[in-house]
Structure formats: C-alpha cells, structure tokens
Design a protein around this motif. Structure first.
Motif, PDB file in Angstrom:
ATOM      1  N   TYR A   2      27.831 108.277 -30.444  1.00 58.30           N
ATOM      2  CA  TYR A   2      29.339 108.116 -30.473  1.00 58.30           C
ATOM      3  C   TYR A   2      29.420 106.492 -29.337  1.00 58.30           C
ATOM      4  CZ  TYR A   2      34.280 107.282 -30.478  1.00 58.30           C
ATOM      5  OH  TYR A   2      35.272 107.071 -30.742  1.00 58.30           O
ATOM      6  N   GLN A   3      28.924 106.774 -28.058  1.00 58.25           N
ATOM      7  CA  GLN A   3      29.270 107.076 -26.702  1.00 58.25           C
ATOM      8  C   GLN A   3      28.514 105.183 -26.942  1.00 58.25           C
ATOM      9  OE1 GLN A   3      28.789 109.089 -23.152  1.00 58.25           O
ATOM     10  NE2 GLN A   3      28.042 107.717 -22.265  1.00 58.25           N
ATOM     11  N   ALA A   4      27.346 105.288 -27.533  1.00 60.46           N
ATOM     12  CA  ALA A   4      26.655 104.688 -27.647  1.00 60.46           C
ATOM     13  C   ALA A   4      27.002 103.740 -28.025  1.00 60.46           C
ATOM     14  CB  ALA A   4      25.372 104.624 -27.807  1.00 60.46           C
ATOM     15  N   LYS A  40      29.790  99.130 -36.398  1.00 63.77           N
ATOM     16  CA  LYS A  40      28.607  97.728 -36.569  1.00 63.77           C
ATOM     17  C   LYS A  40      27.173  99.210 -35.986  1.00 63.77           C
ATOM     18  CE  LYS A  40      29.258  92.950 -34.973  1.00 63.77           C
ATOM     19  NZ  LYS A  40      29.017  92.502 -33.493  1.00 63.77           N
ATOM     20  N   TYR A  41      28.084  99.857 -35.115  1.00 62.25           N
ATOM     21  CA  TYR A  41      26.858 100.548 -34.514  1.00 62.25           C
ATOM     22  C   TYR A  41      27.067 102.042 -35.359  1.00 62.25           C
ATOM     23  CZ  TYR A  41      26.555  96.815 -31.699  1.00 62.25           C
ATOM     24  OH  TYR A  41      26.610  96.296 -30.611  1.00 62.25           O
ATOM     25  N   ILE A  42      28.128 102.410 -35.589  1.00 61.86           N
ATOM     26  CA  ILE A  42      27.772 104.553 -36.281  1.00 61.86           C
ATOM     27  C   ILE A  42      29.457 104.300 -37.764  1.00 61.86           C
ATOM     28  CG2 ILE A  42      30.713 104.688 -34.487  1.00 61.86           C
ATOM     29  CD1 ILE A  42      28.661 106.746 -33.728  1.00 61.86           C
ATOM     30  N   ASP A  79      21.014  97.415 -36.870  1.00 65.66           N
ATOM     31  CA  ASP A  79      20.299  97.459 -36.988  1.00 65.66           C
ATOM     32  C   ASP A  79      19.713  97.664 -38.558  1.00 65.66           C
ATOM     33  OD1 ASP A  79      19.914  97.866 -33.850  1.00 65.66           O
ATOM     34  OD2 ASP A  79      20.398 100.204 -34.097  1.00 65.66           O
ATOM     35  N   LEU A  80      20.045  99.020 -39.018  1.00 59.70           N
ATOM     36  CA  LEU A  80      20.043  98.407 -40.816  1.00 59.70           C
ATOM     37  C   LEU A  80      20.054  97.604 -41.180  1.00 59.70           C
ATOM     38  CD1 LEU A  80      20.736 102.644 -40.641  1.00 59.70           C
ATOM     39  CD2 LEU A  80      18.985 100.728 -40.318  1.00 59.70           C
TER      40      LEU A  80
END
Lengths: 525, 370
Positions: free
Chosen positions: B38-40, B306-308, B326-327
């Motif tokens: 989440y932080q990422a 986009k990330y989570i 990424d996916l």
C-alpha cells in the motif's frame, strides 16, 4: 548550659580525639566519608539521572493515569460543583441550574474542541456518550438561548457591544455581584486571546454570555446597587423576561439527555481522581449506585491475570526441566566442546524474536512440518491433524524455546563454579549416583535455578508479541489486552491500571520468593 | 552611521522577508503509512511525481499507521509533533478529530477540485466522514476461499452465510480477532434484515444473538490480527476461507497465483485517507497542504489504482482507472466498488462503532476467552 558545660569538658576530662588539623576526629572522619559518598554519587549520577528520566518517570507518569480523571472537572468546571450537590439517589433529572452550567461549559468546550474528548472518556463508562457529546456539540451553538440575548439588547442596544462587557468586568463590584457571568466571560476572553489571537472587545457577544447574565441576575439576593445604570435597568427587568428551559433545549438536541443515567454517570466520574479504572481492571465497575461486579459476559481480566500467571509458571517450569540437563552438560564438558555447544544455545538467542515465533508457526500448524511428518509416518490421520498452534500449547512451546537461554545461562555459570571433586567425594563415601546428585550437586545449583526462574518468569509475564501471534484465543496474556488499550481503544487509564496490577503481582511474587527461597540465594555466576 | 545601520537593517529585513515568502514551506516531510504494497502504491502514484516537481523537497516514511492514534496522542502530550501527514483508516481519523489531534479540513478550500469540474466536497461526497479526514481509497474486508478445498459436487461458496455453514463447507475459517464486521455478518446470517443490523446490535440481546451465531463456528475459526495473516493461512491451506482486505486477496490471487477466489458478498467498505496532525508549525503546514492537494487530486488517486486494487475515493477518478502497472490486467473488475462486486455491501458504521466499540469488544473478548 552547653556553654558552661563545654569548658568543663575541655578543662576537666580529656577532650575528644583531634585530627591533624585540630577538628575532632569524628567530624573529620564523617566529612571525609561524606565526600567519598558524594564522589560515588557523582559517578553514578549520569546513570541515575538517565534511569530516572527515561525509565522511572515515564512509568510513574503512566501509572498515575490509572487514577487520574481531571478531564471532567477541567472541561465542565461550572457543572461539576453543582452536580456534586445534586441528590445522588434521585432518579429524576438534575435541576435547571445544572443544565445552565452544563450548557455554558459545553459551548466553551465545543469552541475548544474538547467536548468530543470528554465524550470519548465518558464512553468508557457508558456506551453512547461519545456520539451524544459529538451530536450535542453540533447543536449547542444553535440553542434557543438567543431569547435572552434579544431581550437584553431590546432593553439597551449597547449590550450587544463587546466593549460594554470588557468595561463591565473591570469593575470588581460587578464581578462580585455576577460571579457566574464573570467567570464565564473570563474563560471566553481567555479562549479568544490564547487560542484565536483575537481581541475580546471586537468579537460578538455570544448567547451563552447572556444566559449566564440572566442566571446571575435572577439569583436570590443579587445586588447590583452602585453599578452601572445599564445593569440596574436589566436587573429590574429580568423578572418579566420570557424564559427558556435549557433542559428542554438539551432534550431537543438529543433524547438521550432525558435518561437520568447520563447525568448520573457524569456525576459519578466528576471527581479529579477515580477508582473506576482499577475497578474495571478487576472486572468490577463504578456505577452511580456504587461498586458492582461486571456482568458475567464482560468479565475477562480476572481470567487473563490467572492465565498469565499460570502460563508463566508453566513456561518457567518447562524451562527448568529442559534447561537443567543442558546446563549440566555444558558445565561438565571440556571447555572446547562446551564452547561449541554454547553457540548452539546462543544462536537462537541472537535470532529475531519474530523469526523464531514465525518458525514455530511453520512447525506447528496443521499443514506444518510436524503434522506432515506424523501423517507421513501414519501416526496421525490426514483428516484429523493435531491442533498445536493458536492455543495455549503453541504459546507455551514457542515461549519456552524463546526464553530457554535465559534459564540455561545463569544455571551454566553457577554449575561451572561447583567443583566436580564434591561429587567424587560423595561417591567415594558410598553415595549412589542419585544421592550424590540430589544431596550434594543439586543444592549447590539452586541459586542458578533461582536466578534463571526469576528472569524467565518476569520476562514471560510481560510477554506480548509471541502470545499475540501464536496464542489464538486461549493462549493470550494480560499484556495483549494492555497493548490493546494503549494502542487501539486509547483507554490509557484502564491500560495503566492493568499494568499497575501486573507490576504489583510481580513485586508480590518477588517478595514471596524472597521469603521462601531467599533472594541472597540467587546467583548469576 | 546610524543612518547606514538603519538602511542596512531594513534591507536585511526586506531580504529576509523576500526569502521567507519564497521558501515559507519546509523542505522535509515525514509521511506515515502502513508499509508494504500500500505504501509502495502511494510512493509511486504521488510521492515520486511530487518530488520530481519539487527537487528541493525530500520525504521520509514512517510505517506507524497501525498505532498512529496512540503515537500522535503521545506526541501531542510531549509537545513535539514529528509527523507531517498521517495515513489512517476512517475510524481512527474520527477519533483523532474527536481528541483534537487532527486538523480540521475545509475540503473545497484546501483540496483540488475534481477533473470533471465538480467541487472537492461533491467529488468526495459521503466519504468525508469526519471534518479532519481526507479520503484516498475505498477498500473492503471480504472473504477469499481456496478453490481446491471446495467439497466435491458442491458449488463454490458465493454468499456470506456459507461461512457459517459448516455442513456444506467444512474446514477452518479465518476471522479477525475483533467484533467489528464479524458481529454484522453473524446477525445477517441469523435472519436479521440488513437495514436492521445495527438496531439489533445496539441491544444486549442482539449482541448475545450475534455471539451465539459465531459460537456455532467458533471451534473452526483461526483468529487473525494482522492483515497478512489470512493470505498466509490461505496460501498454506490452513484455512478454507478467511476474511481480509481485498487488496491482500488480489495479490494472493493475481500476483502469487494461488488457488484462491474472492467471495465479495457482504463485503464491508471502509475508507483510508490522510489526516494532518493539529499544531504543525506554519512552514511545515504549508508544505503539507501543498503536497496533499496534489496527492489527492483526480489523476493521482486514479494512478494509485495501477499499483493496488483499492478504489479511488473521488468519484471523478473512477473512469480514469486503468491497467495494473506490472501485470497489465484491467484493474476496474478488481475494485471493490465495481458493480459486479458491489451487489451486496456494507459501509462500516463509524458512529455506531465509536459508541459501542468498548462495550461490545469487552463482551467479544470475554466470549473468545471462554
């Protein structure tokens, strides 16, 4: 008397022994000793101060919270004295003056955003007060008390002018005649100056100030003679004012205020110090009707305290049983081998606590290593694998493993000092192996067991992270609840009370240990 | 002489004043978040872009959101607030606001308007659950189950009451070790209508009823307290089904390719967002306000998805949600707010739990320990 006695002493009897510089030896010795003590004190002063400031003081401060309850008095300074006079047994609502004081306190608290804080505090004692205070805080600024404001300004428009009020409360006679209004004005002006950086003389005069003024002027025996004509005119007119029931205003804002329990709870928790937290910590509660046991379905702390002590004792005992032979082997092997084995004891000691606890999870869980092996060996049916984690068993296994070095190390260092010749002497005098061990060796190793047990027991009684991870529901400790109250429920008072009890229990057990075994009989080497 | 001193002094003042207006923003920010994926996602979606725009600024993370309320209270008492912006769940934001530890926010004035032209307040809408709260994402607590443990000949579990049905779906369940959510699900599966759940739960009988329902599966429950527990338990095959945050399940299913599927039914929406600690010095406050305005605008919140797999809190961000960074899969179907997933949902009842949390928690813990 003394003056006449002293020449006699010097002249008659031989005088006190003198040091080289002529002062009596006793005094000179005392001085030298004192200097030495001071020097010693100075040497330990840095550590002493460090411990005091970073350890003792914070703990004392935290424990103090277990009785501290000043928030109610500080937030409701007008209401609390009136509430304390209110007949405790009455099942009806408090009289109007209490509500007026409460209204004034609440408006000021709302301005400072303190009312929700008070609500959270009182919610620990009565469910629902948190939102009641929050909701009422939103409504309290819109109470119909502008009726008073309008009537005063109709008499004299200068009432609306804040400068009037500033001037009025510079006069001590008026302050004396209108105590409630004076106090309220001071609090309001203080808030404007310190919190908002505003000039009270330039702000609007709020409704609650007029309510306070009306309350003061209608008080029995009020005298405004010798004050401003404006005030005298108002004092003459208030008798015919249209009144507002503040209680009805509260009822309008929220029905819950009509429940007498609400005000009685505030009353019960109004003193600056309370036993409420400690009572909560032993499954009791302080209610308006006195101290009561909590309902059966809410009692938990007694059980947790008992469980914590029982499990810590079990862990200590299993550490002794497992650690003793290991320490014995270490102490009796040649130095080189024992050093090598010592690394095996120390290696887990150096590994992170979390890693070791998680490793036990992998070992003990139902799809874990041990169960897999047992199933593979055919000892356990695949359908009913053993439950070895998330219960007491898992906690005891993991904590015994984690605390074992604390037991082995003191035992080892004590056993190293026991000369092997004693055992040989016992045997040569005809003792069996067992007698030689039990009568000669074991008593000498007791100080090591004592030191290890105290270390392990005290460490385990305050353990938190391992029971949290592998304890499930039956393997958790009181420390898990303390952590919950400190970091989640924010009920620091209750957390502090639980911590204080835990500390007292540890000290009590320490004292009992001293009485039974003797604390001199503890050695770390 | 005097004259020159005066002139010098006044020029110095002017210079100082000029300098002050140019950099009356502090250049360091301490952001507090949850760590992990989440932080990422926050780092990539808005911290890095912001730092690129403002090369003079540096930021550090403190992974303390778990105990943010307690720590902020301690900092406030010590009079030394070292955090600039704190990521908390909405219930914590409400408590921080109640305690006077968080600053009140005027959404329209302090936050960016939506890209679609709506005002910030309309854009966030109902999600502004507290005066101090700046929402970022909508996440949900929902169930995941192992597809390979579904009994032969049975359909996969697809409704919440399957969790309580040990006969059809034997096996262990992972539930959070707290009353919130579990009590609601229990009542829901004990015949209480959805809109009456909190009325029932407010009564002592209702609480007993919920605990009695939970009692029927108590022996088959593994209780979790960290968000990572259930994904681990599912991956190990320790439990058949378990509740956790939908983002955690997403990573078990899509990123780690485990035989796990989502149940979505009766998922409970909760919010996560920023609060600004009360009492920050002016220069730090100015920097934080500047950052938070950027970090919670429409594009940035959409980027985070986009990330989570958490839904952006702004209505205007929803159409901008794209593919996983990424996916490369479409993220919209994995959002808890996607219409297919949100057929039957709950919204965490903040006011109810603020009141009843202590009371029900005491009963819940006593029941657990029995």
């Amino acid at each position: 008397m003394t003056q006449s006695a002293s020449p006699q002493a010097t002249n008659g009897k031989p005088g006190p022994m003198l040091a080289a510089d002529g002062t009596p030896l006793k005094r000179s010795l005392a001085r030298a000793l004192r200097r030495q003590k001071m020097r010693a004190l100075l040497l330990i002063a840095p550590l002493l101060l460090f411990v005091l400031i970073t350890f003792i003081a914070p703990i004392a401060d935290m424990l103090f919270r277990s009785v501290e309850n000043q928030i109610v008095e500080e937030t409701l300074p007008e209401t609390v004295p009136l509430l304390q006079q209110w007949d405790h047994d009455a099942s009806e609502l408090p009289p109007e003056p209490v509500w007026t004081a409460f209204y004034i306190d609440l408006v000021l608290a709302e301005e400072r955003k303190l009312h929700t804080r008070l609500g959270s505090r009182l919610n620990y004692e009565m469910t629902g007060l948190s939102s009641l205070f929050r909701r009422t805080g939103r409504a309290v600024g819109r109470f119909d008390t502008d009726t008073y404001t309008d009537q005063f300004t109709a008499l004299d428009p200068t009432w609306e002018d804040a400068a009037t009020w500033v001037a009025m409360f510079e006069d001590d006679t008026i302050r004396e005649a209108l105590p409630l209004t004076a106090r309220t004005w001071d609090r309001w002006a203080d808030y404007l100056v310190t919190d908002k950086n505003d000039n009270p003389a330039e702000e609007d005069v709020e409704d609650f100030l007029f309510t306070a003024l009306y309350t003061d002027l209608t008080r029995d025996g009020v005298s405004v003679t010798g004050t401003t004509p404006r005030l005298q005119q108002a004092a003459g007119a208030v008798g015919d004012f249209e009144t507002v029931s503040i209680m009805a205003q509260f009822e309008d804002a929220d029905d819950d205020w009509v429940n007498p329990e609400v005000m009685r709870t505030i009353q019960t928790y109004s003193p600056p110090y309370t036993s409420g937290y400690f009572l909560n910590a032993v499954d009791m509660q302080l209610t308006p009707d006195g101290v009561e046991a909590r309902e059966e379905n809410q009692r938990i702390y007694g059980l947790l305290f008992k469980r914590t002590i029982f499990m810590s004792l079990t862990i200590t005992l299993s550490c002794i049983l497992l650690g003793y032979p290991v320490a014995w082997i270490l102490a009796n092997l040649p130095m080189r081998t024992s050093n090598l084995l010592m690394i095996l004891v120390l290696l887990p000691f150096w590994t992170s606590l979390l890693v070791r606890t998680s490793a036990w999870k992998v070992m003990l869980q139902q799809q874990g290593v041990i169960n897999d092996v047992l199933v593979w060996l055919g000892l356990v049916n695949d359908a009913d694998r053993l439950v070895m984690i998330n219960n007491q068993f898992g906690t005891i296994v993991a904590m015994t493993h984690i605390l074992l070095p604390f037991m082995i190390l003191p035992m080892y260092s004590v056993m190293q000092t026991i000369p092997p010749s004693y055992l040989r002497a016992a045997k040569s005098l005809g003792a069996t192996n067992w007698t030689a061990f039990w009568r000669v060796y074991f008593p000498q190793s007791v100080p090591g067991i004592g030191a290890g047990s105290i270390l392990v027991f005290i460490l385990s009684i305050g353990y938190y992270i391992t029971p949290e991870i592998v304890g499930g529901t039956t393997g958790t400790f009181i420390s898990n609840r303390i952590a919950y109250h400190i970091s989640s429920s924010l009920n620091w008072g209750l957390g502090a009370a639980l911590g204080a009890i835990l500390l007292a229990v540890v000290l009590l057990l320490y004292w009992a240990y001293d009485k039974i075994v003797g604390i001199d009989n503890v050695k770390l080497g | 002489m005097k004259m020159t001193t005066a002139i010098l002094a006044s020029t110095a003042l002017v210079a100082l004043g000029g300098a002050a207006s140019a950099q009356d923003m502090a250049n360091d920010m301490t952001l507090v978040s949850w760590g992990g994926a989440y932080q990422a996602s926050q780092q990539k979606a808005y911290v890095e872009p912001y730092l690129e725009m403002h090369s003079e600024v540096s930021s550090t993370w403190d992974e303390s959101s778990n105990e943010a309320v307690a720590k902020l209270r301690a900092m406030n008492e010590a009079g030394n607030i070292t955090w600039d912006l704190v990521d908390v769940v909405a219930s914590d934001a409400i408590r921080l606001c109640d305690e006077g530890l968080a600053m009140e926010i005027d959404a329209d004035e302090m936050l960016a308007a939506g890209d679609d032209g709506s005002s910030a307040e309309d854009d966030f809408g109902d999600l502004l659950v507290s005066d101090c709260f700046i929402p970022q994402i909508v996440y949900s607590t929902t169930f995941g189950y192992r597809t390979d443990m579904v009994p032969d000949g049975q359909d996969a579990p697809d409704e919440i009451c399957d969790v309580f049905d040990l006969e059809t779906y034997p096996g262990k369940r992972a539930l959070e070790k707290r009353p919130i959510n579990n009590m609601e699900w229990a009542l829901l599966c004990d015949g209480v209508a959805k809109d009456e759940v909190y009325d029932v739960l407010a009564t002592a009988e209702g609480q007993e009823q919920a605990l009695a329902k939970l009692d029927t599966i108590k022996d088959s429950v593994v209780w979790w307290s960290a968000g990572a527990d259930t994904p681990q338990l599912l991956a190990d095959g320790e439990v058949f089904m378990g509740s956790t945050y939908n983002g955690r399940l997403f990573s078990v299913i899509e990123e780690q390719d485990q035989p796990v599927a989502m149940m979505w039914d009766a998922q409970v929406f909760d919010l996560d967002g920023w609060i600004i600690p009360a009492g920050l010095p002016e220069d730090r406050l100015a920097r934080v306000m500047d950052f938070v305005k950027f970090a919670t605008d429409t594009q940035r919140l959409a980027d985070q998805a986009k990330y989570i797999s958490y839904g952006p809190a702004r209505a205007s961000s929803a159409p901008l949600v794209g593919q996983h960074a990424d996916l490369g899969i479409e993220m919209a179907p994995h959002m808890p707010t996607d219409p297919n997933n949100a057929k039957n949902t709950f919204l965490y009842n903040y006011e109810f739990w603020a009141d009843y949390r202590d009371d029900i928690d005491a009963k819940f813990q006593a029941w657990l320990a029995k």
